[in-house]
Design a protein around this motif. Sequence first.
Motif, PDB file in Angstrom:
ATOM      1  N   SER A  47       0.832  -1.208   0.000  1.00 33.90           N
ATOM      2  CA  SER A  47       0.000   0.000   0.000  1.00 33.90           C
ATOM      3  C   SER A  47       0.863   1.253   0.000  1.00 33.90           C
ATOM      4  N   ALA A  48       2.004   1.215   0.694  1.00 32.96           N
ATOM      5  CA  ALA A  48       2.917   2.354   0.687  1.00 32.96           C
ATOM      6  C   ALA A  48       3.425   2.628  -0.723  1.00 32.96           C
ATOM      7  N   ALA A  49       3.758   1.562  -1.463  1.00 30.41           N
ATOM      8  CA  ALA A  49       4.218   1.733  -2.843  1.00 30.41           C
ATOM      9  C   ALA A  49       3.118   2.333  -3.713  1.00 30.41           C
ATOM     10  N   MET A  50       1.867   1.933  -3.460  1.00 33.93           N
ATOM     11  CA  MET A  50       0.753   2.501  -4.214  1.00 33.93           C
ATOM     12  C   MET A  50       0.649   4.006  -3.978  1.00 33.93           C
ATOM     13  N   PHE A  51       0.758   4.437  -2.717  1.00 31.33           N
ATOM     14  CA  PHE A  51       0.645   5.865  -2.423  1.00 31.33           C
ATOM     15  C   PHE A  51       1.867   6.640  -2.919  1.00 31.33           C
ATOM     16  N   ASP A  52       3.040   6.017  -2.946  1.00 33.10           N
ATOM     17  CA  ASP A  52       4.205   6.665  -3.565  1.00 33.10           C
ATOM     18  C   ASP A  52       3.922   6.951  -5.039  1.00 33.10           C
ATOM     19  N   GLY A  53       3.303   5.961  -5.720  1.00 32.04           N
ATOM     20  CA  GLY A  53       2.967   6.159  -7.122  1.00 32.04           C
ATOM     21  C   GLY A  53       1.940   7.254  -7.322  1.00 32.04           C
ATOM     22  N   MET A  54       0.946   7.336  -6.432  1.00 31.29           N
ATOM     23  CA  MET A  54      -0.066   8.388  -6.541  1.00 31.29           C
ATOM     24  C   MET A  54       0.545   9.763  -6.291  1.00 31.29           C
ATOM     25  N   ALA A  55       1.498   9.844  -5.361  1.00 31.14           N
ATOM     26  CA  ALA A  55       2.179  11.115  -5.121  1.00 31.14           C
ATOM     27  C   ALA A  55       2.965  11.548  -6.355  1.00 31.14           C
ATOM     28  N   ALA A  56       3.602  10.570  -7.024  1.00 32.03           N
ATOM     29  CA  ALA A  56       4.332  10.891  -8.254  1.00 32.03           C
ATOM     30  C   ALA A  56       3.382  11.410  -9.331  1.00 32.03           C
ATOM     31  N   GLU A  57       2.178  10.843  -9.405  1.00 34.47           N
ATOM     32  CA  GLU A  57       1.178  11.335 -10.361  1.00 34.47           C
ATOM     33  C   GLU A  57       0.795  12.783 -10.059  1.00 34.47           C
ATOM     34  N   GLU A  58       0.595  13.090  -8.771  1.00 30.97           N
ATOM     35  CA  GLU A  58       0.262  14.466  -8.408  1.00 30.97           C
ATOM     36  C   GLU A  58       1.399  15.417  -8.776  1.00 30.97           C
ATOM     37  N   ASP A  59       2.653  14.994  -8.571  1.00 34.03           N
ATOM     38  CA  ASP A  59       3.799  15.822  -8.944  1.00 34.03           C
ATOM     39  C   ASP A  59       3.805  16.100 -10.445  1.00 34.03           C
ATOM     40  N   ASP A  60       3.471  15.078 -11.233  1.00 39.32           N
ATOM     41  CA  ASP A  60       3.455  15.244 -12.683  1.00 39.32           C
ATOM     42  C   ASP A  60       2.387  16.246 -13.108  1.00 39.32           C
ATOM     43  N   HIS A  61       1.196  16.149 -12.518  1.00 36.67           N
ATOM     44  CA  HIS A  61       0.133  17.105 -12.861  1.00 36.67           C
ATOM     45  C   HIS A  61       0.487  18.513 -12.407  1.00 36.67           C
ATOM     46  N   ARG A  62       1.130  18.615 -11.247  1.00 36.04           N
ATOM     47  CA  ARG A  62       1.541  19.938 -10.773  1.00 36.04           C
ATOM     48  C   ARG A  62       2.545  20.566 -11.743  1.00 36.04           C
ATOM     49  N   ALA A  63       3.482  19.742 -12.249  1.00 37.07           N
ATOM     50  CA  ALA A  63       4.464  20.254 -13.205  1.00 37.07           C
ATOM     51  C   ALA A  63       3.777  20.752 -14.483  1.00 37.07           C
ATOM     52  N   GLN A  64       2.763  20.010 -14.939  1.00 38.39           N
ATOM     53  CA  GLN A  64       2.034  20.448 -16.138  1.00 38.39           C
ATOM     54  C   GLN A  64       1.292  21.757 -15.884  1.00 38.39           C
ATOM     55  N   LEU A  65       0.692  21.880 -14.702  1.00 37.46           N
ATOM     56  CA  LEU A  65      -0.029  23.107 -14.382  1.00 37.46           C
ATOM     57  C   LEU A  65       0.920  24.302 -14.276  1.00 37.46           C
ATOM     58  N   ILE A  66       2.101  24.076 -13.678  1.00 34.51           N
ATOM     59  CA  ILE A  66       3.081  25.159 -13.576  1.00 34.51           C
ATOM     60  C   ILE A  66       3.529  25.596 -14.967  1.00 34.51           C
ATOM     61  N   ALA A  67       3.749  24.632 -15.858  1.00 30.51           N
ATOM     62  CA  ALA A  67       4.143  24.972 -17.226  1.00 30.51           C
ATOM     63  C   ALA A  67       3.061  25.793 -17.921  1.00 30.51           C
ATOM     64  N   LEU A  68       1.783  25.406 -17.699  1.00 33.91           N
ATOM     65  CA  LEU A  68       0.680  26.160 -18.286  1.00 33.91           C
ATOM     66  C   LEU A  68       0.621  27.569 -17.720  1.00 33.91           C
ATOM     67  N   HIS A  69       0.856  27.699 -16.410  1.00 32.69           N
ATOM     68  CA  HIS A  69       0.847  29.019 -15.781  1.00 32.69           C
ATOM     69  C   HIS A  69       1.952  29.895 -16.348  1.00 32.69           C
ATOM     70  N   LEU A 153      -2.681   1.756 -10.231  1.00 35.44           N
ATOM     71  CA  LEU A 153      -1.614   1.564  -9.252  1.00 35.44           C
ATOM     72  C   LEU A 153      -2.020   0.527  -8.203  1.00 35.44           C
ATOM     73  N   GLN A 154      -3.298   0.559  -7.808  1.00 36.64           N
ATOM     74  CA  GLN A 154      -3.752  -0.401  -6.813  1.00 36.64           C
ATOM     75  C   GLN A 154      -3.673  -1.818  -7.366  1.00 36.64           C
ATOM     76  N   GLU A 155      -4.063  -1.985  -8.640  1.00 34.01           N
ATOM     77  CA  GLU A 155      -3.977  -3.312  -9.249  1.00 34.01           C
ATOM     78  C   GLU A 155      -2.532  -3.763  -9.382  1.00 34.01           C
ATOM     79  N   ALA A 156      -1.621  -2.804  -9.653  1.00 33.88           N
ATOM     80  CA  ALA A 156      -0.222  -3.165  -9.850  1.00 33.88           C
ATOM     81  C   ALA A 156       0.451  -3.561  -8.538  1.00 33.88           C
ATOM     82  N   HIS A 157       0.120  -2.854  -7.453  1.00 31.25           N
ATOM     83  CA  HIS A 157       0.825  -3.072  -6.187  1.00 31.25           C
ATOM     84  C   HIS A 157       0.056  -3.950  -5.207  1.00 31.25           C
TER      85      HIS A 157
END
Length: 324
Positions: A47-69, A153-157
């Motif tokens: 479950s920890a690995a799953m949440f690490d992956g979800m955090a990485a997804e949030e980082d990726d979306h944040r980077a896209q939003l910053i680029a758009l800004h 991610l849940q299915e993978a981990h």
Amino acid sequence: MRFFTQRKHFRDLSEQEILALAISSEEDDARIYRGYAARLRAEFPASAAMFDGMAAEEDDHRAQLIALHETRFGPAIPLIRREHVAGYYARRPVWLMENLSLDRIRDEARAMEHGAERFYSAAAARTRDAATRKLLGDLAAAEAGHQARAGELQEAHLDDGTRADEDRTAHRQFILTWVQPGLAGLMDGSVSTLAPIFATAFATQDTWTTFLVGMAASVGAGISMGFTEAASDDGELSGRGSPVKRGLASGIMTTVGGLGHALPYLIPEFWTATTLALLIVFVELWAIAWIQNRFMETPFWRATMQVVLGGALVLGAGMLIGSG
């Protein structure tokens, strides 16, 4: 009412502020997921690995939003966060997350993504400006994508075997931290207070005096059991969890067990109060036997012998002493 809050309303935000709010929200969510991962890593690594992956997804979306800004408004991002906007979806404070079970944490993660998607979709529907409407719609789609990615991610981990193992570990921890000390307290409070309460009742036939003795015995036993449980084991080696939690469970349930058959003596008529108290004792003892069988896997006949027969003997002793 609008003039009672200093927070800004969503409808009053500019497009740049909406984008800045989305960036800070993505950053906060990534931190929450990493906090989940850190808390679960020792006992629930999958479950920890799953949440690490979800955090990485949030980082990726944040980077896209910053680029758009940066493309639309430049590199200076306004400081605006959830708590600055009235009506914006909230997140639990981090100190309230520490005691959540594994299932509750998973549910919180699903609710986080769903709440963000719903908010942005509703905001887009209320917006007349075409560019802002498109921006909010894109954010809603991004949050929906987060939910889909979380499922991947849940299915993978977390395959069925891993999830079952983690669920069993979480259930065992719940039993050791809450059920076991709580059951011990309930047994002690229900059985040990029978003799003084019913001895007083039959000796005095005064319901108010019986109630005061029952209240004193129940509260005193609860305090004693709570401190004893908390001091007996710090949980570090036994894995039984926080001594504070175990002490609270034991102390509160001890008090409840004693008060169950003390409260009927608030009724002024002696035999009415005593009859009701005896009925409550009967229910208490069989409920304890059921809990032992259900959660502690004690054979029902053994639980009956230990609790019901033992309680009946203590009850009989108290009534006999009081009558003598």
